[in-house]
Write a protein that holds these residues in place. Structure first.
Motif, PDB file in Angstrom:
ATOM      1  N   TYR A 116       0.926  -1.187   0.115  1.00  0.00           N
ATOM      2  CA  TYR A 116       0.120   0.202  -0.005  1.00  0.00           C
ATOM      3  C   TYR A 116       0.865   1.140  -0.183  1.00  0.00           C
ATOM      4  CZ  TYR A 116      -3.795   3.314   1.230  1.00  0.00           C
ATOM      5  OH  TYR A 116      -4.893   4.074   1.201  1.00  0.00           O
TER       6      TYR A 116
ATOM      7  N   GLY B  10      -2.541   4.690  -2.347  1.00  0.00           N
ATOM      8  CA  GLY B  10      -3.216   5.402  -1.444  1.00  0.00           C
ATOM      9  C   GLY B  10      -3.576   6.784  -2.032  1.00  0.00           C
TER      10      GLY B  10
ATOM     11  N   ARG C 282     -15.608  -4.474  -4.894  1.00  0.00           N
ATOM     12  CA  ARG C 282     -15.623  -2.759  -4.221  1.00  0.00           C
ATOM     13  C   ARG C 282     -14.322  -2.728  -4.127  1.00  0.00           C
ATOM     14  NH1 ARG C 282     -18.720   0.430  -0.503  1.00  0.00           N
ATOM     15  NH2 ARG C 282     -17.273   2.027  -0.162  1.00  0.00           N
TER      16      ARG C 282
ATOM     17  N   PHE D  27      -7.792  -8.031   5.584  1.00  0.00           N
ATOM     18  CA  PHE D  27      -8.302  -7.679   4.191  1.00  0.00           C
ATOM     19  C   PHE D  27      -9.337  -8.673   3.760  1.00  0.00           C
ATOM     20  CE2 PHE D  27      -7.222  -7.802  -0.534  1.00  0.00           C
ATOM     21  CZ  PHE D  27      -7.822  -6.455  -0.760  1.00  0.00           C
ATOM     22  N   MET D  28     -10.305  -8.250   3.246  1.00  0.00           N
ATOM     23  CA  MET D  28     -11.578  -9.263   2.954  1.00  0.00           C
ATOM     24  C   MET D  28     -11.916 -10.374   3.890  1.00  0.00           C
ATOM     25  SD  MET D  28     -12.222  -8.060  -0.006  1.00  0.00           S
ATOM     26  CE  MET D  28     -11.893  -7.298  -1.553  1.00  0.00           C
TER      27      MET D  28
ATOM     28  N   SER E  79      -9.262   0.917   3.257  1.00  0.00           N
ATOM     29  CA  SER E  79      -9.002   1.658   2.279  1.00  0.00           C
ATOM     30  C   SER E  79      -8.680   0.713   0.824  1.00  0.00           C
ATOM     31  CB  SER E  79      -7.872   2.509   2.405  1.00  0.00           C
ATOM     32  OG  SER E  79      -7.457   3.255   1.111  1.00  0.00           O
ATOM     33  N   LEU E  80      -7.969  -0.460   1.544  1.00  0.00           N
ATOM     34  CA  LEU E  80      -7.789  -1.482   0.224  1.00  0.00           C
ATOM     35  C   LEU E  80      -9.197  -2.042  -0.111  1.00  0.00           C
ATOM     36  CD1 LEU E  80      -4.782  -3.548   1.633  1.00  0.00           C
ATOM     37  CD2 LEU E  80      -4.803  -2.003  -0.592  1.00  0.00           C
ATOM     38  N   GLU E  81      -9.883  -2.157   0.765  1.00  0.00           N
ATOM     39  CA  GLU E  81     -11.298  -2.839   0.341  1.00  0.00           C
ATOM     40  C   GLU E  81     -12.389  -1.588  -0.469  1.00  0.00           C
ATOM     41  OE1 GLU E  81     -12.974  -4.479   3.797  1.00  0.00           O
ATOM     42  OE2 GLU E  81     -11.460  -6.008   4.097  1.00  0.00           O
ATOM     43  N   GLY E  82     -11.885  -0.568  -0.598  1.00  0.00           N
ATOM     44  CA  GLY E  82     -12.506   0.477  -1.315  1.00  0.00           C
ATOM     45  C   GLY E  82     -13.332   1.136  -0.379  1.00  0.00           C
ATOM     46  N   GLN E  83     -13.060   1.339   0.874  1.00  0.00           N
ATOM     47  CA  GLN E  83     -13.882   2.213   1.529  1.00  0.00           C
ATOM     48  C   GLN E  83     -13.417   3.584   2.216  1.00  0.00           C
ATOM     49  OE1 GLN E  83     -16.887   0.888   2.641  1.00  0.00           O
ATOM     50  NE2 GLN E  83     -16.711  -1.312   2.247  1.00  0.00           N
ATOM     51  N   ARG E  84     -14.024   4.253   2.705  1.00  0.00           N
ATOM     52  CA  ARG E  84     -13.351   5.400   3.484  1.00  0.00           C
ATOM     53  C   ARG E  84     -12.262   4.962   4.531  1.00  0.00           C
ATOM     54  NH1 ARG E  84     -16.684  10.239   3.661  1.00  0.00           N
ATOM     55  NH2 ARG E  84     -16.210  10.626   5.849  1.00  0.00           N
ATOM     56  N   GLY E  85     -11.160   5.546   4.558  1.00  0.00           N
ATOM     57  CA  GLY E  85     -10.082   4.921   5.403  1.00  0.00           C
ATOM     58  C   GLY E  85     -10.259   5.267   7.029  1.00  0.00           C
ATOM     59  N   GLU E  86     -11.406   4.866   7.460  1.00  0.00           N
ATOM     60  CA  GLU E  86     -11.902   4.995   8.958  1.00  0.00           C
ATOM     61  C   GLU E  86     -11.482   3.679   9.637  1.00  0.00           C
ATOM     62  OE1 GLU E  86     -15.816   5.880   8.658  1.00  0.00           O
ATOM     63  OE2 GLU E  86     -15.359   8.194   8.060  1.00  0.00           O
TER      64      GLU E  86
ATOM     65  N   ARG F 242      -0.847  -1.220  -4.495  1.00  0.00           N
ATOM     66  CA  ARG F 242      -2.004  -0.291  -4.529  1.00  0.00           C
ATOM     67  C   ARG F 242      -1.463   0.849  -4.005  1.00  0.00           C
ATOM     68  NH1 ARG F 242      -6.935  -3.632  -4.229  1.00  0.00           N
ATOM     69  NH2 ARG F 242      -7.958  -1.634  -3.841  1.00  0.00           N
TER      70      ARG F 242
ATOM     71  N   CYS G 114      -4.706   6.412   7.107  1.00  0.00           N
ATOM     72  CA  CYS G 114      -4.382   5.129   6.224  1.00  0.00           C
ATOM     73  C   CYS G 114      -3.331   4.496   6.665  1.00  0.00           C
ATOM     74  CB  CYS G 114      -4.619   5.311   4.987  1.00  0.00           C
ATOM     75  SG  CYS G 114      -6.300   5.469   4.318  1.00  0.00           S
TER      76      CYS G 114
ATOM     77  N   PHE H 254     -13.403  11.510   1.104  1.00  0.00           N
ATOM     78  CA  PHE H 254     -12.713  11.428   2.227  1.00  0.00           C
ATOM     79  C   PHE H 254     -11.079  11.457   1.886  1.00  0.00           C
ATOM     80  CE2 PHE H 254     -10.036   8.497   4.818  1.00  0.00           C
ATOM     81  CZ  PHE H 254     -10.441   8.563   5.879  1.00  0.00           C
ATOM     82  N   TYR H 255     -10.874  11.306   0.725  1.00  0.00           N
ATOM     83  CA  TYR H 255      -9.365  11.163   0.257  1.00  0.00           C
ATOM     84  C   TYR H 255      -9.070  12.393  -0.448  1.00  0.00           C
ATOM     85  CZ  TYR H 255      -9.610   6.271   1.379  1.00  0.00           C
ATOM     86  OH  TYR H 255      -9.812   4.968   1.781  1.00  0.00           O
TER      87      TYR H 255
END
Lengths: 396, 172
Positions: free
Chosen positions: A111, A155, B24, A190-191, A170-177, A153, A161, B66-67
């Motif tokens: 990442y 950032g 996703r 991951f997954m 973030s790797l899963e395509g979400q907001r990095g929360e 991948r 992150c 977000f980014y």
């Protein structure tokens, strides 16, 4: 563009491929034991024992496991991962492959922070070369049954992150929360699969340990902080750049090597770290004393420490993901407090309230970002009260 | 936007989804490609991406907001990001910032009227030992001085031209 001479570093003397060869001759648990014997702890700064993390992931049952390299180097004052990735990426990829063998994973992900996009082409080229020479891909180095490949991948500009669960989001395509922990990534990563997330430098040391032996590494450093560490040194010193020192080095010794003897304070561990005044330069940089991912920022005699605190708090206010209240609101209030100090209208009582707020943030924030964001503020207030109180603002 | 442009955009997105996998976890790489090529992510793009990945458009919007390298607002061909973190600050980033504003005639956060340059702040770029540092799109410049700002801008205008994002009418 280069200020660091890396040719004398340990990394330059380790021949890549030899680490992987020796790891593949061992059983996975032997590899993990070798890492355990070396005493290697996470080089990102948190200092979690690498072998413990790997053991958890190895013991978790899963059809797919992942090895993730955290190259989201965003901590202010840190740039050693950039140097490692530029000059020694083979050691990193090799460490990841060794990790794959040790925990039974077949997929690695780097990442890489968006700010380092210019490194991507170089790294993709290196990966391609490793695939060509059988160091990645099916049956790595002719070891039947061990497949491993690495993907890069990117950032997209979010400091948070670098926190391992935010990185996975973030790797899963979400907001990095950041996620609640437990479950930890070693169980549910991951997954939803067992995942180890390690720093760039950690993987490079893994390769070195496999080449030079765990005893070599274990002998260096202090009783609880073993081995060598790269430091990113910047600020008011004659020689800034990346340096390799054994853990346990005192700030005084370090300043002597980089030509920053007249410093009035040193920020150890970046914005999330601590500001150490000259009176405490005898302290050691090690996991048991001042823990750091390697960021050392030197402040000379003329620097305004309130200004430093302000810069850090602006950073955290900007980078807080906003998910939990202590961090989202706390950082904004601390920054406001600094502006009041700047204007010279902050009472001692209110300053104490702010310090209590900082302590609450350390306890109540969800992830490392919020828990460590008040550190710089608190240590600057503690050590430089005389400098920051009762200011008379510049004439308007 | 013309229908043919929409089709072309959709085609590009489909190709990127093909490349990164239609799940996703491909979302951010796909959005990064859109951002690189079109310099922003429009509502139409979010809708199309959501449609193809079978997620709600709000989820896409949440990620875009977000980014800091993704955004809905159209930006210039060259996005200049000046590092504002402490080491660069101590090495004189304020003067570089002032000169950038002077030479471009815009403030931070703004885009020049010709759509060529956007000026932004960045947090630590990892060049603390050779600051002040700035990124122009993906290229890094170090030890920038107020004097060299002009050269950097000229270099953008001259040599980067061919690599700059091709802006379609709607985006320009």
């Amino acid at each position: 563009m280069k200020t660091t001479d890396t040719s004398k570093m340990t990394f330059a003397q380790v021949e890549s491929q030899r680490g992987l060869e020796s790891a593949l001759k061992m059983q996975p648990d032997e590899v993990r034991r070798t890492i355990a014997d070396s005493g290697l702890k996470g080089r990102g700064g948190a200092g979690f024992p690498t072998s413990t993390k790997w053991n958890f992931a190895a013991e978790t049952v899963g059809d797919l496991k992942y090895v993730v390299c955290n190259a989201d180097e965003g901590e202010p004052g840190t740039f050693k991962d950039r140097v490692i990735l530029t000059d020694f990426s083979d050691l990193v990829f090799e460490g990841m492959t060794i990790g794959g063998h040790a925990i039974g994973a077949s997929k690695g992900i780097v990442y890489l922070r968006g700010e380092y996009t210019y490194l991507r082409q170089l790294l993709e080229g290196k990966l391609e070369e490793r695939r060509r020479t059988g160091l990645l891909g099916k049956n790595v180095l002719g070891t039947s049954g061990f497949d491993f490949d690495i993907e890069i991948r990117m950032g997209a500009g979010a400091y948070v992150c670098g926190e391992e669960t935010a990185l996975i989001e973030s790797l899963e395509g979400q907001r990095g929360e950041p996620r609640n922990r437990p479950p930890f990534p070693v169980n549910t990563g991951f997954m939803g699969r067992p995942t180890i997330v390690n720093n760039v430098e950690t993987f490079a040391w893994v390769t070195c340990i496999l080449v030079k032996g765990s005893k070599w590494f274990e002998k260096i450093g202090t009783e609880t902080s073993h081995g060598l560490k790269l430091f990113s040194v910047s600020g008011d010193c004659r020689a800034s750049g990346v340096f390799e020192f054994p853990l346990g080095i005192t700030i005084k010794e370090l300043l002597k090597k980089v030509g920053g003897e007249n410093a009035k304070a040193v920020q150890v561990g970046g914005a999330a770290g601590h500001c150490v005044p000259a009176s405490e330069f005898g302290r050691a940089i090690a996991f048991e004393d001042l823990s750091t991912g390697g960021s050392i920022i030197v402040f000379g005699p003329g620097r305004d420490m309130l200004h430093v605190a302000q810069n850090f708090m602006e950073f955290f206010k900007d980078e807080s993901c906003g998910q939990c209240t202590p961090c989202r609101e706390g950082n904004a209030r601390l920054l406001e407090g600094i502006e009041m100090l700047e204007q010279g209208n902050c009472s001692m009582k209110y300053l104490r309230d702010l310090c209590r707020l900082g302590e609450t943030m350390q306890l109540a924030s969800k992830c490392g970002l919020g828990q460590s964001s008040p550190n710089a503020f608190l240590s600057i207030v503690e050590h430089f009260k005389d400098e920051i109180m009762g200011r008379i603002p510049a004439a308007c | 936007m013309l229908v043919s442009e929409r089709e072309q955009l959709r085609g590009n997105i489909e190709a990127w989804v093909e490349q990164y996998g239609s799940n996703r976890s491909a979302l951010i790489p796909v959005l990064e490609e859109v951002q690189r090529k079109y310099s922003h992510i429009s509502e139409y793009v979010m809708q199309v991406v959501a449609d193809i990945l079978d997620i709600h458009p709000v989820e896409v919007s949440g990620v875009v907001s977000f980014y800091s390298f993704l955004g809905r607002k159209p930006k210039g061909r060259f996005i200049i990001r000046l590092c504002r973190t402490i080491s660069c600050e101590m090495q004189g980033k304020d003067r570089v910032a002032r000169q950038l504003e002077n030479d471009l005639g815009i403030l931070f956060g703004e885009t020049t009227a010709d759509g060529n340059f956007t000026l932004e702040w960045a947090n630590c770029l990892g060049m603390c030992d050779q600051g002040p540092a700035l990124l122009v799109n993906e290229r890094i410049y170090t030890q920038v001085t107020p004097e060299t700002v002009h050269d950097i801008l000229e270099e953008c205008r001259r040599t980067f031209g061919v690599y700059a994002p091709q802006l379609t009418e709607e985006y320009a």
